[in-house]
Design an enzyme around this catalytic site. Structure first.
Site, short mmCIF file in Angstrom:
data_model
loop_
_atom_site.label_atom_id
_atom_site.label_comp_id
_atom_site.label_asym_id
_atom_site.label_seq_id
_atom_site.Cartn_x
_atom_site.Cartn_y
_atom_site.Cartn_z
CG ASP A 27 -2.09 0.90 1.13
OD1 ASP A 27 -2.18 1.64 0.13
OD2 ASP A 27 -2.93 0.89 2.04
CG ASP A 121 -3.75 3.82 -3.00
OD1 ASP A 121 -4.59 2.92 -3.18
OD2 ASP A 121 -3.87 4.70 -2.13
CD GLU A 122 -5.74 -1.00 -1.18
OE1 GLU A 122 -5.38 -1.78 -0.28
OE2 GLU A 122 -6.76 -0.28 -1.10
#
Length: 402
Positions: A27, A121-122
């Site tokens: 993350d 974003d992860e």
């Protein structure tokens, strides 16, 4: 899972036995703000907010320094500036964020073909097949963190465990800029001191039900008789939370499917401030989205809420479902949870919409737990009536409250 301001951070000591921890959750930390700070290094040690400057705008993202002032995403910008008058406000650049996301995801792909993207974003990575080439899971986690920083200037946190559920919790606790490994044999000891809200699927209503039973920690759930949980939460949810409380999560890392989405939105003729009316409209849209998913034999893993305000600023918030679903009630629960984080601001709404994302085929999608079993049956019955008599023949009772 970690506190949003980075307090309570946990990281692993060197030499931890990580052989069983082959599922990684990676993350990016404060992603939007971190990308903006690459162009503004002079602000790195200052509280920074990403968002539009208008008085009716909301915070898109905040760095960890700003979060210590109680500033979080979706907070009204005016309130954020009252809490931290010296905060630096930077305008968002979504195209730039997408470019950096692509670069980071390509690093993941270099490590393993088993990458499950959860958003911009992860991602989850299954590195069991990469250990011969890159070393232990902990070494792979550190390699990823080092490459992301060297090639993009961004930092990320990594959780490593034997299951996706525990890996995601671990990455949250490792923030910012940390690595936390939870070996399989230590998963239960890791989970049991955590609050019940750390469990996937525990929203406000479920938390209240658990609190009435005196259950505040995951360990409390684990040691509660299964029959009590099922009676309180329903068959499927009771079983699911019991299994998760003991660290049992059968879901594998799955390859990203072709990105598709199903959505509905409406632009109002006049700005709307009535929260009940907005929730009712959201429920209507979620039912429409779910019906379209069922007609196409699809399920969604993520729900996105879209709001546009009177100043035409637009914000989206996404929530990942614990299990893929095409049930309107489940989609609504996630969408309204995202909405309620924004609703307290009293901002005038021009447009509201909901979108189901990360779609996959429904056949075989229902796994060990089906918390939506009752609602699914009811909505399939509505589908049958709709097909025979037309749309709108049967509607949720909540539509008629206002």
């Amino acid at each position: 899972m970690g506190r949003q301001d980075g307090s309570g951070r946990q990281i692993s000591a060197e030499g931890v036995d990580d052989r069983s921890a082959t599922v990684l959750h990676v993350d990016l930390d404060a992603f939007f703000v971190s990308v903006e700070l690459l162009s503004h290094p002079e602000y790195v040690h200052l509280p920074v907010i990403v968002g539009h400057r208008g008085g009716r705008s909301v915070v898109t993202a905040a760095n960890y320094i700003a979060r210590k002032y109680g500033i979080n995403s979706a907070m009204p910008m005016a309130l954020a500036m009252r809490q931290c008058p010296n905060a630096i406000v930077l305008e968002p650049h979504m195209g730039l964020y997408r470019d950096f996301s692509t670069r980071v995801m390509s690093i993941f792909d270099d490590v393993t073909p088993l990458v499950e993207r959860l958003g911009i974003d992860e991602a989850f990575l299954d590195v069991a097949g990469a250990t011969n080439l890159f070393g232990s899971p902990a070494m792979i986690g550190e390699l990823i963190r080092a490459r992301v920083f060297a090639e993009t200037g961004l930092v990320c946190s990594v959780g490593a465990a034997s299951t996706k559920f525990v890996a995601k919790l671990a990455s949250g606790l490792a923030k910012p800029n940390g690595l936390l490994v939870v070996p399989a044999e230590k998963a239960v000891a890791f989970l049991h001191p955590l609050p019940v809200t750390a469990l996937w699927g525990v929203g406000a209503a479920t938390e209240q039900a658990l609190t009435r039973l005196g259950l505040k920690l995951i360990g409390d759930i684990a040691h509660t008789p299964l029959d009590v949980l099922k009676k309180t939460l329903g068959e499927a949810s009771g079983v699911k939370l019991h299994e998760l409380s003991w660290g049992r999560d059968p879901r594998a890392v799955t390859l990203e499917r072709e990105e598709k989405s199903v959505g509905h939105e409406v632009t109002f003729e006049h700005d709307v401030t009535d929260l009940d009316r907005l929730r009712s409209e959201l429920l209507r849209q979620c039912d429409l989205v779910a019906a379209r998913l069922r007609r196409s034999d699809l399920v969604a893993r993520r729900v996105a809420l879209k709001l546009r305000y009177t100043d035409f600023s637009t914000i989206t918030r996404s929530r990942t479902l614990a299990e893929p679903s095409n049930v309107g009630r489940r989609i609504y629960e996630e969408a309204v949870a995202a909405f309620d984080l924004l609703a307290a601001s009293g901002i005038r709404v021009r447009l509201i919409g909901v979108r189901a994302e990360q779609l996959g085929t429904a056949s075989g999608a229902v796994g060990l737990w089906d918390p939506d079993e009752d609602w699914r049956g009811a909505e399939l019955a509505v589908d049958s009536v709709t097909e025979r008599f037309g749309a709108g023949t049967v509607r949720p009772a909540s539509f008629f409250k206002h």
